[in-house]
Design an enzyme around this catalytic site. Sequence first.
Site, PDB file in Angstrom:
ATOM      1  N   GLY A 217     -39.652 -49.796 -33.591  1.00 52.33           N
ATOM      2  CA  GLY A 217     -40.627 -49.704 -34.666  1.00 52.33           C
ATOM      3  C   GLY A 217     -42.034 -50.015 -34.193  1.00 52.33           C
ATOM      4  N   PRO A 259     -37.084 -48.678 -27.954  1.00 52.87           N
ATOM      5  CA  PRO A 259     -38.259 -47.882 -28.324  1.00 52.87           C
ATOM      6  C   PRO A 259     -38.012 -46.377 -28.200  1.00 52.87           C
ATOM      7  CG  PRO A 259     -38.558 -48.851 -26.148  1.00 52.87           C
ATOM      8  CD  PRO A 259     -37.253 -49.377 -26.674  1.00 52.87           C
ATOM      9  N   GLY A 260     -38.518 -45.639 -29.154  1.00 53.95           N
ATOM     10  CA  GLY A 260     -38.496 -44.183 -29.077  1.00 53.95           C
ATOM     11  C   GLY A 260     -39.934 -43.709 -28.974  1.00 53.95           C
ATOM     12  N   ARG A 297     -43.966 -33.440 -39.140  1.00 55.68           N
ATOM     13  CA  ARG A 297     -44.423 -34.794 -39.478  1.00 55.68           C
ATOM     14  C   ARG A 297     -45.618 -34.823 -40.443  1.00 55.68           C
ATOM     15  NH1 ARG A 297     -46.106 -38.357 -36.680  1.00 55.68           N
ATOM     16  NH2 ARG A 297     -44.853 -40.089 -37.369  1.00 55.68           N
ATOM     17  N   TYR A 301     -44.173 -36.738 -43.564  1.00 54.96           N
ATOM     18  CA  TYR A 301     -44.569 -38.158 -43.583  1.00 54.96           C
ATOM     19  C   TYR A 301     -46.049 -38.355 -43.885  1.00 54.96           C
ATOM     20  CZ  TYR A 301     -40.314 -38.881 -40.725  1.00 54.96           C
ATOM     21  OH  TYR A 301     -39.044 -38.918 -40.228  1.00 54.96           O
ATOM     22  N   CYS A 327     -43.851 -19.415 -45.237  1.00 65.11           N
ATOM     23  CA  CYS A 327     -44.103 -18.964 -46.598  1.00 65.11           C
ATOM     24  C   CYS A 327     -43.870 -20.084 -47.587  1.00 65.11           C
ATOM     25  CB  CYS A 327     -43.281 -17.722 -46.893  1.00 65.11           C
ATOM     26  SG  CYS A 327     -43.975 -16.343 -45.980  1.00 65.11           S
ATOM     27  N   GLU A 328     -44.767 -21.007 -47.557  1.00 61.88           N
ATOM     28  CA  GLU A 328     -44.751 -22.231 -48.325  1.00 61.88           C
ATOM     29  C   GLU A 328     -46.014 -22.937 -47.850  1.00 61.88           C
ATOM     30  OE1 GLU A 328     -41.484 -25.653 -48.639  1.00 61.88           O
ATOM     31  OE2 GLU A 328     -40.673 -23.680 -48.218  1.00 61.88           O
TER      32      GLU A 328
HETATM   33  C1  LIG Z   1     -35.043 -44.405 -34.628  1.00 62.67           C
HETATM   34  C2  LIG Z   1     -34.528 -45.653 -34.067  1.00 62.67           C
HETATM   35  C3  LIG Z   1     -35.225 -46.338 -33.064  1.00 62.67           C
HETATM   36  C4  LIG Z   1     -36.567 -45.874 -32.521  1.00 62.67           C
HETATM   37  O1  LIG Z   1     -37.622 -46.099 -33.393  1.00 62.67           O
HETATM   38  P1  LIG Z   1     -39.126 -45.769 -32.922  1.00 62.67           P
HETATM   39  O2  LIG Z   1     -39.955 -46.083 -34.100  1.00 62.67           O
HETATM   40  O3  LIG Z   1     -39.178 -44.349 -32.533  1.00 62.67           O
HETATM   41  O4  LIG Z   1     -39.417 -46.625 -31.751  1.00 62.67           O
HETATM   42  C5  LIG Z   1     -34.655 -47.471 -32.539  1.00 62.67           C
HETATM   43  N1  LIG Z   1     -33.468 -47.936 -32.984  1.00 62.67           N
HETATM   44  C6  LIG Z   1     -32.775 -47.306 -33.956  1.00 62.67           C
HETATM   45  C7  LIG Z   1     -31.472 -47.851 -34.394  1.00 62.67           C
HETATM   46  C8  LIG Z   1     -33.279 -46.164 -34.531  1.00 62.67           C
HETATM   47  O5  LIG Z   1     -32.588 -45.546 -35.506  1.00 62.67           O
END
Ligand SMILES: *Cc1c(COP(=O)(O)O)cnc(C)c1O
Length: 409
Positions: A217, A259-260, A297, A301, A327-328
Site C-alpha cells: 500500500g 509491494p506492487g 485507472r 479510480y 464507444c462510451e
Molecule cells: C494488491 C496487493 C498488494 C500490492 O499492493 P500495492 O499497492 O500495489 O503495493 C500487496 N499485497 C496484497 C495481498 C495485495 O492484494
Amino acid sequence: MNQIDFSQLAQEYGSPLYIYDGDRIVENYQRFVNQFKVPNLKVHYACKALTNPAILKLLKSLGSGVDCVSLNEVRLALECGFEPDQIMYTPNNVSEAEYEAAIELGVHVNVDNLNMLEFIAMKYPNYPLCIRFNPHIMAGGNLKISVGAIDSKFGISIHQFPLVKRMIDRLNIRVEGIHIHTGSEIADVEIYMRGAELVFSMAQEIEGLEYIDFGSGFKVPYKEGDRTTDIKKLGRVFSKRFNRFCEAYGKELTLRFEPGKYLVSDAGYFLCRVNVIKQTTACTFLGLNSGFNHLIRPMFYDAYHQVENVSNPAGDKKLYNVVGYICETDTFANDRILSEVRKNDLIVFHNAGAYCFSMASNYNLRARPAEVLIYQDQHFLIRRRERYEDLKQTFVDVAVFEQENLMPA
Ligand SMILES: *Cc1c(COP(=O)(O)O)cnc(C)c1O
C-alpha cells in the site's frame, strides 16, 4: 533510469505500446530493501500489478519472492523459476479447491477467512499457514482501493482473534506467519505503525512464527507535489520497532512486505498516437488510438496519470481533454496543458507500470497492446500485440443458427 526514445520504439513496435524501464525497477527494489535494517527481510513482489514473465524474472534475479492472488499467478511464478518457498498465495474468497491446489504445489498460503482456516487445518494438519487479519484501519486514497476498513471483505477481523487463537490451540494449527494489508496508497507512516502495533499484539500470543507480513500500500507520486509514503522514515521507524518485537518474542523473525505499485508504477509508460483532434465549443479533444480497454485507472479510480506530448516537446502550451476511442465516455485526462499537439503525435502516459496492462481488456473486441522492456540500454519485446485471431480463440461455433428455416413462418 533510461532515456527512452519513444518515436523509435513506436516505429519498431507500433502503438499503442506499453514500455517498462527494467533499470528503474531494479532501482526501486534496491531503494526499498535498503531502508530496512533487520536481520531477515523478504520482499514478495505483488505480481497482479504487472504480470509479464520478464518482469517476474527480473525481480527474481534481484532476490525477490512473489505474492500471488490467483492460482494462475502461482503457476506462472513457478514457470518463471520461483521456488514454491518463494511464492505466497494470498487470495480472497476463492474455493477450497484453489487452496488445495496451491497446497499441492507447496507454496505458502495466506488464509483470509475462518471457515477456510478450519477446513485446511482439518484436511492438512501439518501444513504451515499464514493468517491474514483485517486491522480495520481506514486508509488509502480511494474507497475502491481501501481494503482494511470496517466493511472491507478482506482478512479475518482482529476482533475475532480470540476465536482464531482458540482454533490454533485446539486444532494444533502450524501458524508460520501473520499478515495484514491495509490497502493501497497509504501515505502516512503513522498508519503503518498503528497497524503494526495491532499485529505485534496478536503475534505475541502465537507460538512458532517464522515471519510477519505487513503487506503493502505504499503511495507513489503520480504528479508533482503528491503526498507519498516516506519510505526512508518507514524503514527507520519500522526496523527499530520490529527488532524490538523480535527481542520480546525471543526469535529473529523475517520481516516481509509485498509491494506492487512501489516497484513497477513509475517504471512504466503507455505510448499512444493521436488519431483525431476535435475542437468543440467547450474544449479541444485529443482522440487517441486507445481507450479504457488498455488503461482504465483514470476512469475506474479517478487516477491521475501525467500526460506528455513527446512528438513536439518545444511546442506552444495548449489546453486539451485527452480521450479514447471506446464507444462510451472514456476520459484519460481533462484540462491538461500539453505542448501543441498535431495529428499523429505520440502521447505518453506516465506511471503506467502498475495496474495498467494487467487490468486491460478486450472491450469493443479490441486487441491488447504489445509490451516492451528496456534493460541495460537494450529493448526487448516481452509480449506481442494481440491479433484478431487471438480474440476469437475461445468462441465456440454453434450450428443451430445456420439452419435455413430459422425464422418462424
Ligand atoms: C494488491 C496487493 C498488494 C500490492 O499492493 P500495492 O499497492 O500495489 O503495493 C500487496 N499485497 C496484497 C495481498 C495485495 O492484494
